[in-house]
Write an enzyme that holds these catalytic residues in place. Structure first.
Site: not given
Ligand code: ADP
Ligand code: MG
Ligand code: MG
Length: 939
Positions: A55, A125, A134, A136, A375, A493, A821, A888, A908
Site C-alpha cells: 500500500k 493504515r 481483513g 489488520m 494494487r 483412485h 521416466s 509421468c 519432457y
C-alpha cells in the site's frame, strides 16, 4: 524541492518507474524509518514493497506520477521488525521523524494536527508486502476529540459531518486499539446496537440519515461503552491517539487472525507490516462527496470495462461493509460527472503505468477526487487469460509477460463446465470435500457404477456417489457427469481417474455419510436418495442439493467437439493463441498419460507430443477384461497363466493398435503390467467370485483359497511391477508380443510407430537387465515370425524410476536403459514412506502443523523426492550422456513441479489430457524464468 518535482514529472513521461527507483535507493540505504508521500513527490516508490509494504509503495508511486493522493507517510516494515526484535521498543529517532513528517503533511494539506481552527485528521493504515485483506485494521478520522469536533464543525459549517466522523473514529479506535468489541456470547456488535437504537429513535434506515444531534448522542454512548468495558478513558490528546494506533497496527501483525493467514499463504513472520499515516479526505460531507472501489477491468471476465461501485455521502469501508447498497460505477457519470471523468482518466493512466489491471480505492470530497490505494487486481482464470492477451494487443505488455502472468493452474478453469453463479448462490450446500476435478456438474445420485451406467444409457445426467471408487467403478465414472466420494485424498483412485478424464469430482467429503444399504447420502441435515438431484462444484469442492445448470466450456466445445460456434468465441480464440505462444518458448516436451485411443486423440488436440505413460493394466478396467487379469493372477500354474495371457494378448493388441493409430507417428511409452494385487482381487465380494468362477472354470472355493494364498499385507510394496515379470517371464513376453505385433500391423498401413517399452518398479539394475533380456528375446521371435528385419520393427527399452534405490544407483540402471521416466506417484510413496491411498486422514493435520506445505502427491516434494530425481538424472546421464528422461506421475501436470523438472533438465513431462495446456504454459514460464524474467519484470 521544485527541481525534484520537475525531474519526476519529466521522468513520468517515459519510464517513471525506473527513474523513480534509482532516484530513491539512496535514501533507503540511510537509516530512514519514515517515508513521505503526496503532492507530486515521495521519498519512496512503487518498487519498494518490501520496505514500504504494498500500500505504502504504491501510494508513493501514485504521488510520483501526479495522481492526487492525500499526503502522508509510511513507517517502514523494518520498524516493525525492530519493534519485535527489541521487546516492543522503537528506534530512537522514530518519534522525531514522525513529527517532521506530520509537519510536512500539515504543510501539504494546509491544515494542522490537533488544531482548534483548521484541524487535520489522519488515517492509520496497515500494509504488508502482500495484501492480507481483513487481517489488520485501519483507523480513520484520528485526531478528533471533544474540542476538535467543534472546530471541524465550525470550519466546514457541517456539524453533522463532524459528529459522524467522531462517532466513526470512536467506533474504530474503541474496537481496534482499546479492544472493546463484541464479547463471547454477544451476537451483535455493541457499537451497532447503539447505532441501531439511534436510527430507530430517529426513524431512519441509514447511518447517513442521522442528524448532528443524534450523532452527538451516539458519540456520548460510545464513550460510555468504551469506559465501562475497558475501564479506561478514551485518549483526548491527538498525539496519544496516534501512538496508540501505530502500536495497534504493529501489534496486529501478530494477532491470531494474521498468524493463521500467514501460515495459509506462506507469508514469513519476518516480513512485518508497514504503517501508513495519511491525511484524511472526507467522503461523508454530503451529496457532493462519496467513496468507492473499482477494478480497471472486470476481474471475473476480464472484459475491458471499468468495474466498481460507490456510495454518496459515505466513508471508508461503508462500500464493502454492506451497510448500504452501493451503486454501479457507471451511475457516477450522472451523480458526480466531473469526478467520474477524472476517474476514467486515472484508470487509463494507472493501467499504462503499472501495466496491469488495478484494484483501486477512491474518495471524493466536495467534488475533488482523491486516490487512496492501488494494487494489481486479483482475477479469475478466465479474466487472467483475457486480460493478458488483450494487453498484448494493446501493446501494454509483451507476449512473454502475458505468458508469465497467467497462473498456469488457472487454465483448467477454461476447460471446465461452469455453473450459473446466481443459481449456485441460491442452492443449499450439503457438504464439501477436496476439489479433485475442476468444473461444475449436476445430476441424479446413483450409488453404484452399474446403476450409473444404466441411468446414463437412459439419457440421465448422473452423479456417481461412492465412499471410494475402485477400478470396477470405471464404467460408472465414465457414464457420470460428476463423482463424489466421502473418503480418499488427492491421489485416490477417484481423483486420479477424474483428472485424467477431465471429470468433475469432489472427493473425501468427510462431512457426508453414505448408507449403501438404505441407499442414502446425508449431509448438513439433508438426506438424499437414489435419483435425487445433486450438484458438485469441483473448483472449490462444494456439494449442493438440487440441479444447478452447467455446460461444457467453450474451449472444449471448440477443440474437442469441433463446434463452429464455440470456435468463434473469444475464450477459445485466446486460449488457442496463448497455447501457440507457449510452444515458441518452452523447452520441455509435453506428453500425455492416456490409456485409450479416445484419450490419446483428445490429448493430441490439447497439444500432446506423444504418450509418456500408458498403463497396460488400465486397459483392463473396462468391461469383462478384468476377469482375464484376475484369471492370470489367480492361476497357480504356468498352463493356467498361459491360458489367461492368451486372452489378455488379444485385448492388448487391439488396444495398442488403436493407440498407435491415434498417435499417428508420435512416440508411445508403454509400461508393462503393474497390478498391485489389492486393486484387482482384493475387493471381490461373494457374487463376483461366483461370477468369475463360472467364467474361468475355477471353483469359488478355489478362488477364495487362492486369494488368501496371494494375500499381501502391503500390496503396494508387494509382488507387482517387474517383480511379477521376473517371477513369470511369460507375463512380460506376452505383452511385448502384443505391443510389437500391433506396431507391425499399424506400420504396414503406413503409420510410423515408436514403442518405448517401460519396465516398472525397478530397484536393482539386474532386474532391468533380466527384463530387457526377455523383451529382446521376445522381439527377436516376433520379428522372425513376421519376417521383419531389426530396422523394420524398432522399439526401445527403459525403466520407470519410482523406487529410491533405482535413483541412488542410476548409473548402473542406465546401463540397461534407453530412457528413464520418473514415476513420481510411487517415488513419493516410497521416498516418503507415505501411502498414496491412506494418508488423507492426516495430511490436513500435517498441513495445519506446517510439516507439509502441500500435498506431496499433488506438488512434488522438491527438497526430498526432488533430490532423488536429481540424483537419478545425474547418475543416468553420467552413464549415457544423452539419456532421454521424462516424468509421468501426476506431478507432470502441476505447475511448480513442471518448473522443477525443467530446471532439472528433463526432456519432457507427461500428464493427463486435461492438464496438458497447464503443463505447456508452465513449461514456457519455466523457460522464461530461466532467462531471468519474472512476473511484471519483462520490459
Ligand atoms: P484495507 O487494507 O483493509 O483496504 P485501508 O487501509 O485501505 O484498509 O483502508 C480502509 C478504508 O479506509 C479504505 O476503503 C479507504 O477508503 C479508507 N481510507 C483509508 N485512508 C483514508 C484517508 N486518508 N482518507 C479517507 N479514507 C481513507
Ligand atoms: Mg484498502
Ligand atoms: Mg508406479
Amino acid at each position: 524541492m521544485a527541481t525534484k518535482k520537475k525531474a519526476v514529472k519529466k521522468a513520468t513521461k517515459k519510464t517513471a518507474r525506473k527513474a523513480a527507483a534509482s532516484k530513491t535507493t539512496k535514501s533507503a540505504s540511510s537509516n530512514k524509518n519514515v517515508y513521505f508521500f503526496g503532492g507530486g513527490e515521495a521519498d519512496g516508490n512503487g518498487s519498494q514493497k518490501n520496505l514500504l509494504g504494498g500500500k505504502g509503495a504504491n501510494l508513493a508511486e501514485m504521488g510520483l506520477i501526479g495522481i492526487p493522493v492525500p499526503a502522508g507517510f509510511t513507517i517502514t516494515t523494518e520498524v516493525c521488525t525492530y519493534y519485535y526484535d527489541n521487546g516492543k521498543k522503537y528506534p530512537k529517532t522514530l518519534n522525531q521523524e514522525i513529527e517532521d513528517n506530520i509537519a510536512k503533511v500539515e504543510k501539504a494539506m494546509g491544515k494542522k494536527f490537533g488544531d482548534l481552527e483548521n484541524p487535520l485528521l489522519l488515517s492509520v493504515r496497515s500494509g504488508a508486502r502482500e495484501s492480507m485483506p481483513g487481517m489488520m485494521d485501519t483507523i480513520l478520522n484520528l485526531g478528533i476529540n471533544d474540542q476538535v469536533v467543534e472546530a471541524l464543525a465550525k470550519k466546514t459549517g457541517n456539524a453533522k459531518f463532524a459528529w459522524d466522523s467522531y462517532r466513526r473514529f470512536l467506533q474504530m479506535y474503541g474496537s481496534v486499539v482499546m479492544e472493546v468489541e463484541a464479547e463471547a456470547g454477544e451476537h451483535h456488535d455493541p457499537y451497532e446496537v447503539i447505532l441501531d437504537k439511534a436510527k430507530a429513535k430517529a426513524k431512519v434506515k441509514d447511518d447517513s440519515g442521522l442528524s448532528a444531534e443524534e450523532l452527538q448522542w451516539v458519540v456520548a454512548e460510545f464513550k460510555k461503552l468504551i469506559k465501562k468495558r475497558s475501564g479506561k478513558d478514551f485518549p483526548e490528546d491527538p498525539r496519544d491517539q496516534l501512538t496508540g494506533a501505530v502500536n495497534a497496527v504493529f501489534n496486529s501483525w501478530n494477532n491470531d487472525r494474521a498468524i493463521v493467514y500467514r501460515q495459509k499463504y506462506g507469508i514469513p513472520a519476518a516480513w512485518g507490516t508497514a504503517v501508513n499515516v495519511q491525511a484524511m479526505v472526507f467522503g461523508n460531507t454530503g451529496k457532493t462527496s462519496g467513496t468507492g472501489v473499482a477494478f480497471t477491468r472486470d476481474p471475473a471476465t476480464g472484459e475491458n470495462v471499468f468495474y466498481g461501485e460507490y456510495l454518496i455521502d459515505a466513508q471508508g469501508e461503508d462500500v464493502v461493509a454492506g451497510v448500504r447498497t452501493p451503486k454501479p460505477i457507471a451511475k457516477m457519470a450522472k451523480d458526480l460527472p466531473k469526478s467520474h471523468k477524472e476517474l476514467l482518466k486515472i484508470r487509463t493512466k494507472l493501467e499504462k503505468h503499472f501495466r496491469d489491471v488495478q484494484d483501486v480505492e477512491f474518495t471524493i470530497e466536495e467534488g475533488k477526487l482523491w486516490m487512496l490505494q492501488t494494487r494489481n487486481g486479483k482475477r479469475t482464470g478466465f479474466a487472467a487469460v483475457n486480460i493478458a492477451l488483450d494487453m498484448v494487443k494493446e501493446r501494454l505488455i509483451k507476449k512473454e509477460e502475458a505468458i508469465l502472468r497467467i497462473p498456469a493452474d488457472d487454465l483448467s478453469h477454461l476447460l471446465a463446465p461452469i455453473f450459473d453463479s446466481a443459481a449456485e448462490k441460491a442452492a443449499k450446500k450439503v457438504g464439501n470435500g477436496l476439489p479433485a476435478g475442476p468444473g461444475a456438474a449436476s445430476g441424479k445420485i446413483y450409488f453404484s457404477a452399474e446403476e450409473s451406467v444404466k441411468a446414463a444409457a437412459k439419457g440421465e445426467s448422473v452423479i456417481l456417489v461412492r465412499q471410494a471408487t475402485s477400478p470396477e467403478d470405471l464404467r460408472g465414472m465414465i457414464a457420470a457427469e460428476g463423482i463424489l466420494t466421502t473418503e480418499g485424498g488427492a491421489s485416490s483412485h477417484a481423483a486420479l481417474v477424474a483428472r485424467q478424464m477431465g471429470k468433475v469430482c469432489v472427493c473425501g467429503a468427510h462431512n457426508m455419510t453414505i448408507d449403501y444399504a438404505k441407499g442414502t447420502l446425508t449431509g448438513n441435515g439433508v438426506t438424499l436418495k437414489q435419483g435425487d438431484e445433486l450438484s458438485l462444484n469441483g473448483f472449490v469442492g462444494n456439494v449442493y442439493e438440487g440441479n444447478i445448470k452447467a455446460s461444457p466450456s467453450q474451449v472444449i466445445q471448440g477443440l474437442i467437439e469441433n463446434k463452429a460456434a464455440a470456435k468463434k468465441s473469444a475464450t477459445y480464440k485466446k486460449f488457442m493463441e496463448l497455447m501457440k505462444w507457449t510452444d515458441s518458448h518452452r523447452k520441455l516436451g509435453v506428453r500425455t498419460n492416456s490409456d485409450t485411443p479416445e484419450q490419446v486423440e483428445q490429448a493430441i488436440k490439447f497439444g500432446a507430443e506423444g504418450i509418456g505413460l500408458t498403463r497396460a493394466e488400465h486397459m483392463f478396467f473396462e468391461g469383462n477384461r478384468i476377469d482375464s487379469v484376475r484369471e492370470m493372477i489367480l492361476a497357480d500354474d504356468d498352463e493356467g497363466r498361459a491360458k489367461a495371457l492368451k486372452k489378455i494378448k488379444v485385448f492388448m493388441k487391439k488396444d495398442f493398435k488403436g493407440i498407435f493409430k491415434a498417435l499417428d507417428g508420435r512416440p508411445a511409452t508403454i509400461r508393462l503390467l503393474d497390478p498391485p494385487l489389492h486393486e484387482f482381487i482384493g475387493t471381490m465380494d461373494a457374487a463376483q467370485k461366483k461370477d468369475l468362477s463360472k467364467k474361468i472354470g475355477m471353483s469359488a472355493a478355489a478362488i477364495t483359497k487362492r486369494i488368501h494364498a496371494l494375500h499381501e499385507e502391503n500390496p503396494m510394496l508387494g509382488h507387482r511391477g517387474c517383480r511379477l515379470g521376473i517371477s513369470y517371464p511369460a507375463v512380460t513376453a506376452t505383452q511385448v508380443e502384443a505391443i510389437l505385433e500391433a506396431a507391425a500391423d499399424v506400420q504396414k498401413k503406413g503409420t510410423k510407430v515408436l514403442p518405448e517399452i517401460m519396465v516398472p518398479l525397478v530397484s536393482y539394475a539386474r532386474e532391468l537387465e533380466l527384463q530387457k533380456q526377455v523383451i529382446d528375446e521376445t522381439a527377436a521371435e516376433v520379428r522372425k515370425k513376421l519376417g521383419l528385419k531389426k530396422s523394420e520393427l524398432k522399439y526401445t527399452v527403459g525403466t520407470m524410476m519410482e523406487i529410491p534405490r533405482a535413483c541412488l544407483t542410476a548409473e548402473e540402471v542406465a546401463k540397461h536403459a534407453e530412457f528413464f521416466s520418473f514415476g513420481t506417484n510411487d517415488l513419493t510413496q516410497t521416498g516418503l514412506g507415505l501411502s498414496r491411498d491412506d494418508s488423507s486422514s492426516f495430511l490436513q493435520t500435517y498441513q495445519d502443523a506446517e510439516v507439509l506445505n502441500n500435498n506431496p502427491f499433488a506438488a512434488l516434494d522438491q527438497e526430498g523426492v526432488g533430490k532423488l530425481v536429481e540424483m537419478g538424472v545425474k547418475g543416468g546421464r553420467s552413464t549415457k550422456k544423452k539419456l532421454k528422461i521424462g516424468i509421468c506421475g501426476e506431478h507432470g501436470g502441476d505447475p511448480s513441479s513442471v518448473k522443477f523438472f525443467h530446471r532439472t533438465g528433463l526432456n519432457y513431462v507427461s500428464c493427463s489430457p486435461f492438464r496438458i495446456p497447464v503443463a505447456r504454459l508452465a513449461a514456457a514460464q519455466a523457460a522464461l524464468e530461466e532467462k531471468g524474467m519474472a512476473r511484471g519484470e519483462v520490459s
